[in-house]
Design a protein around this motif. Structure first.
Motif, PDB file in Angstrom:
ATOM      1  N   CYS A  16       0.840  -1.194   0.000  1.00 22.81           N
ATOM      2  CA  CYS A  16       0.000   0.000   0.000  1.00 22.81           C
ATOM      3  C   CYS A  16       0.881   1.251   0.000  1.00 22.81           C
ATOM      4  CB  CYS A  16      -0.900  -0.006   1.231  1.00 22.81           C
ATOM      5  SG  CYS A  16      -1.929   1.481   1.384  1.00 22.81           S
ATOM      6  N   VAL A  17       0.561   2.206  -0.865  1.00 28.50           N
ATOM      7  CA  VAL A  17       1.337   3.438  -0.944  1.00 28.50           C
ATOM      8  C   VAL A  17       1.087   4.342   0.266  1.00 28.50           C
ATOM      9  CG1 VAL A  17       1.448   3.424  -3.459  1.00 28.50           C
ATOM     10  CG2 VAL A  17      -0.389   4.656  -2.330  1.00 28.50           C
ATOM     11  N   CYS A  53      -6.668  -1.836   0.232  1.00 34.82           N
ATOM     12  CA  CYS A  53      -5.807  -2.184   1.366  1.00 34.82           C
ATOM     13  C   CYS A  53      -6.641  -2.705   2.527  1.00 34.82           C
ATOM     14  CB  CYS A  53      -4.989  -0.962   1.793  1.00 34.82           C
ATOM     15  SG  CYS A  53      -3.897  -1.300   3.194  1.00 34.82           S
ATOM     16  N   TYR A  58      -7.177   2.182   1.390  1.00 32.55           N
ATOM     17  CA  TYR A  58      -6.742   2.902   0.194  1.00 32.55           C
ATOM     18  C   TYR A  58      -6.938   2.015  -1.033  1.00 32.55           C
ATOM     19  CZ  TYR A  58      -3.886   5.890  -2.798  1.00 32.55           C
ATOM     20  OH  TYR A  58      -3.450   6.711  -3.798  1.00 32.55           O
ATOM     21  N   HIS A  60      -6.077   0.910  -4.829  1.00 32.06           N
ATOM     22  CA  HIS A  60      -5.048   0.923  -5.857  1.00 32.06           C
ATOM     23  C   HIS A  60      -5.658   0.312  -7.120  1.00 32.06           C
ATOM     24  CE1 HIS A  60      -3.174   0.525  -1.916  1.00 32.06           C
ATOM     25  NE2 HIS A  60      -2.090   1.099  -2.405  1.00 32.06           N
TER      26      HIS A  60
END
Length: 77
Positions: A16-17, A53, A58, A60
């Motif tokens: 996860c960023v 995530c 989050y 993506h």
């Protein structure tokens, strides 16, 4: 309820960023365009793999079809 997965493209594991977590829920996401929706051809739009995530939520998006998903065993969470 969705089951967690880990994901990789080639030998690169995806994290996860935002929170750096490595567990995700996956789902297919349509990349809708206005023109295709206007003429009722939304079903023909391109799809992406959505990884949500497990930890922070989050989202993506990956249009790369080489993404590999790996099931997580019960004791690994």
């Amino acid at each position: 309820m969705a089951k967690p997965v880990r994901a990789a493209i080639g030998d690169v594991w995806i994290t996860c960023v935002f929170c750096k977590g490595d567990l995700f829920r996956d789902r297919e996401v349509k990349l809708n365009s206005t023109g295709m929706e206007l003429f009722k051809f939304g079903w023909a739009n391109e799809s992406a793999t959505g990884l949500i995530c497990w930890n922070c939520g989050y989202v993506h998006l990956f249009a790369n079809t080489d993404i590999e998903l790996y099931k997580v065993k019960k004791g690994e969470i």
